[in-house]
Design a protein around this motif. Structure first.
Motif, PDB file in Angstrom:
ATOM      1  N   THR A 103       0.843  -1.199   0.000  1.00 20.42           N
ATOM      2  CA  THR A 103       0.000   0.000   0.000  1.00 20.42           C
ATOM      3  C   THR A 103       0.881   1.253   0.000  1.00 20.42           C
ATOM      4  OG1 THR A 103      -0.114   0.282   2.396  1.00 20.42           O
ATOM      5  CG2 THR A 103      -1.685  -1.270   1.383  1.00 20.42           C
ATOM      6  N   SER A 104       0.283   2.373  -0.286  1.00 19.69           N
ATOM      7  CA  SER A 104       1.049   3.625  -0.333  1.00 19.69           C
ATOM      8  C   SER A 104       1.611   3.981   1.038  1.00 19.69           C
ATOM      9  CB  SER A 104       0.170   4.760  -0.859  1.00 19.69           C
ATOM     10  OG  SER A 104      -0.965   4.946  -0.028  1.00 19.69           O
ATOM     11  N   VAL A 105       0.847   3.712   2.093  1.00 21.55           N
ATOM     12  CA  VAL A 105       1.328   3.990   3.446  1.00 21.55           C
ATOM     13  C   VAL A 105       2.508   3.082   3.776  1.00 21.55           C
ATOM     14  CG1 VAL A 105       0.743   3.910   5.898  1.00 21.55           C
ATOM     15  CG2 VAL A 105      -0.892   4.841   4.261  1.00 21.55           C
ATOM     16  N   GLU A 106       2.382   1.808   3.430  1.00 16.10           N
ATOM     17  CA  GLU A 106       3.473   0.867   3.666  1.00 16.10           C
ATOM     18  C   GLU A 106       4.699   1.234   2.841  1.00 16.10           C
ATOM     19  OE1 GLU A 106       0.832  -3.167   4.610  1.00 16.10           O
ATOM     20  OE2 GLU A 106       1.406  -2.671   2.543  1.00 16.10           O
ATOM     21  N   ALA A 107       4.472   1.674   1.618  1.00 15.81           N
ATOM     22  CA  ALA A 107       5.590   2.063   0.750  1.00 15.81           C
ATOM     23  C   ALA A 107       6.378   3.214   1.358  1.00 15.81           C
ATOM     24  CB  ALA A 107       5.063   2.447  -0.630  1.00 15.81           C
ATOM     25  N   ALA A 108       5.660   4.186   1.897  1.00 19.91           N
ATOM     26  CA  ALA A 108       6.323   5.337   2.517  1.00 19.91           C
ATOM     27  C   ALA A 108       7.179   4.893   3.704  1.00 19.91           C
ATOM     28  CB  ALA A 108       5.278   6.351   2.957  1.00 19.91           C
ATOM     29  N   LYS A 109       6.664   3.948   4.482  1.00 24.39           N
ATOM     30  CA  LYS A 109       7.405   3.460   5.645  1.00 24.39           C
ATOM     31  C   LYS A 109       8.660   2.707   5.217  1.00 24.39           C
ATOM     32  CE  LYS A 109       6.666   1.042  10.018  1.00 24.39           C
ATOM     33  NZ  LYS A 109       5.669   0.306  10.850  1.00 24.39           N
ATOM     34  N   ILE A 110       8.529   1.845   4.205  1.00 18.31           N
ATOM     35  CA  ILE A 110       9.681   1.073   3.719  1.00 18.31           C
ATOM     36  C   ILE A 110      10.758   1.999   3.170  1.00 18.31           C
ATOM     37  CG2 ILE A 110      10.471  -0.557   1.960  1.00 18.31           C
ATOM     38  CD1 ILE A 110       7.670  -1.869   2.166  1.00 18.31           C
TER      39      ILE A 110
END
Length: 338
Positions: A103-110
Motif C-alpha cells: 500500500t502507499s502507506v506501507e511504501a512510505a514506511k519502507i
C-alpha cells in the motif's frame, strides 16, 4: 530537504482545497487523488510488490556503500529484514508474500527506513529496535551491541544431545553462565536449549543490563535468568556451572581504529579487546576452571584471534567449531582440560 519541500507543497495544496465547496473538492479528489511522495528517488506507483522494494533497496545500499555486519551479511538479507519489519512480517514470511502488493502507506514506511539506513549509517536493528537470532526476536537499541554471535547456532548444532553433541542430555544441564551478556540474547537462547537450567548472565554495563532485563521479561524467563552487574566472574562468588558461554569484546586496536560507521554507532566497550583483542579472553581462560563443574566446559567466541590463541596456549586442547558463517572463530574446552 527535497522530501520536506514536497511534503510542504502537498500540505499547502490540501489546505487550499479545504476552503472550496465540498462537492468541488470531492470532484477534484475523485479525478486526481493526492498522493504523498514516498521518496525523492521514487514516484508513486513505480514500486509495487515486496520484490520491487527489495530490488530497489539492494541497489540503493550498493550505491551508497552501506556496510553489513549486524545480523545480516549482505544487502539482500538487510533489505528483506527492513521490509519485513515495516510490514510486521517475520523474516520467514518474506518469501510467502514476495509478490504481494504494497500500500502507499506501507511504501512510505519502507522507503523511509531505506533512506534512514543510508543517511544515518545506523545498524538496521537500531532503526526498528529489533533483531532475530535463530528466528527469535529480541529488542535492541544503542545501549547494546547488535547481537550477531555464532554461539546461538552452535547451541543448536553441538549441544542438543545428538551424535555431534559436546554434552549429554540437555535436560540434565542445571546451571549455565553467560558472560558479557549484552542484550541477554544468548542467555535466552541457552534457556531454550537447556529447559531445566538456571541461567546467570553478567555484564559490566548497566545500560546493557537494562536492555537484557526487557528481553528476559519479554520472553517470560524472569524465573530462570538472573542478571548480574559486574566484571566477568566477580559478582558470582563460588558458583559453578555446567556450561559457560561468552561472546566477549575481541576487536584489536587496529580494528577499533578502522571500524565502519555502522559499528561506531554501537558501544565501544562491547568491541574493545585491547591491543591484540584478547585481553578479556585471557582472563576468561584463566578464571573459568574455578567456576565450572568437573564435567562442565567453556564455549567462547573470539573472532579472528585463533592464531594468537593457539600460539600463546599450545598445550590447551581447544576444539574449534565452525558455523554457517564462520570458521574457527569459536572454541570449546572441557573443564578437565583447563
Amino acid at each position: 530537504m527535497a522530501k520536506k519541500a514536497k511534503a510542504k507543497a502537498v500540505k499547502a495544496k490540501t489546505a487550499k482545497r479545504s476552503t472550496t465547496p465540498a462537492r468541488s473538492a470531492a470532484k477534484r479528489t475523485a479525478a486526481k487523488p493526492v498522493q504523498r511522495p514516498h521518496s525523492p528517488r521514487v514516484a508513486p506507483g513505480e514500486l509495487v510488490t515486496l520484490l520491487d522494494f527489495l530490488r530497489y533497496a539492494v541497489s540503493r545500499f550498493a550505491e551508497a556503500g552501506v556496510v553489513f555486519a549486524h545480523g545480516t551479511t549482505d544487502p539482500i538479507a538487510e533489505a528483506a529484514f527492513l521490509i519485513g519489519e515495516a510490514l510486521h512480517l517475520h523474516p520467514d514470511q518474506f518469501e510467502m508474500f514476495a509478490s504481494a502488493r504494497v500500500t502507499s502507506v506501507e511504501a512510505a514506511k519502507i522507503l523511509g527506513l531505506i533512506e534512514r539506513r543510508i543517511a544515518t549509517r545506523l545498524p538496521a536493528a537500531y532503526l526498528v529496535n529489533k533483531i532475530y537470532m535463530r528466528g527469535v526476536p529480541f529488542y535492541v537499541d544503542e545501549r547494546v551491541i547488535v547481537p550477531r554471535s555464532f554461539i546461538g547456532e552452535l547451541l543448536d548444532s553441538h549441544f542438543d544431545g545428538g551424535d555431534t553433541s559436546l554434552i549429554g542430555d540437555p535436560a540434565e544441564v542445571e546451571r549455565v553462565l553467560d558472560l558479557c551478556t549484552g542484550s541477554g540474547c544468548l542467555a535466552i537462547l541457552a534457556a531454550r536449549a537447556f529447559p531445566f537450567a538456571a541461567i546467570d548472565a553478567v555484564d559490566l554495563s548497566k545500560d546493557a543490563l537494562a536492555v537484557a532485563t526487557r528481553n528476559v521479561a519479554d520472553h517470560q524467563l524472569d524465573d530462570r535468568i538472573t542478571l548480574h552487574n559486574g566484571d566477568l566472574f566477580a559478582p558470582l562468588g563460588d558458583t559453578r556451572y555446567d556450561l559457560i558461554i561468552t561472546n566477549p569484546p575481541y576487536v584489536d586496536a587496529e580494528g577499533m581504529a578502522s571500524l565502519p560507521a555502522e559499528c561506531r554507532a554501537e558501544p565501544a566497550m562491547a568491541f574493545d579487546g585491547g591491543d591484540d583483542g584478547l585481553d578479556i579472553v585471557r582472563r576468561i581462560l584463566a578464571e573459568a576452571k574455578d567456576h565450572l563443574t568437573e564435567t562442565g566446559g567453556l564455549l567462547c567466541e573470539i573472532g579472528r584471534g585463533r592464531g594468537l590463541i593457539d600460539a600463546e596456549f599450545p598445550d590447551l586442547p581447544l576444539l574449534w567449531l565452525d558455523s554457517e558463517d564462520s570458521e574457527g572463530e569459536v572454541f570449546w574446552i572441557a573443564a578437565a582440560d583447563l
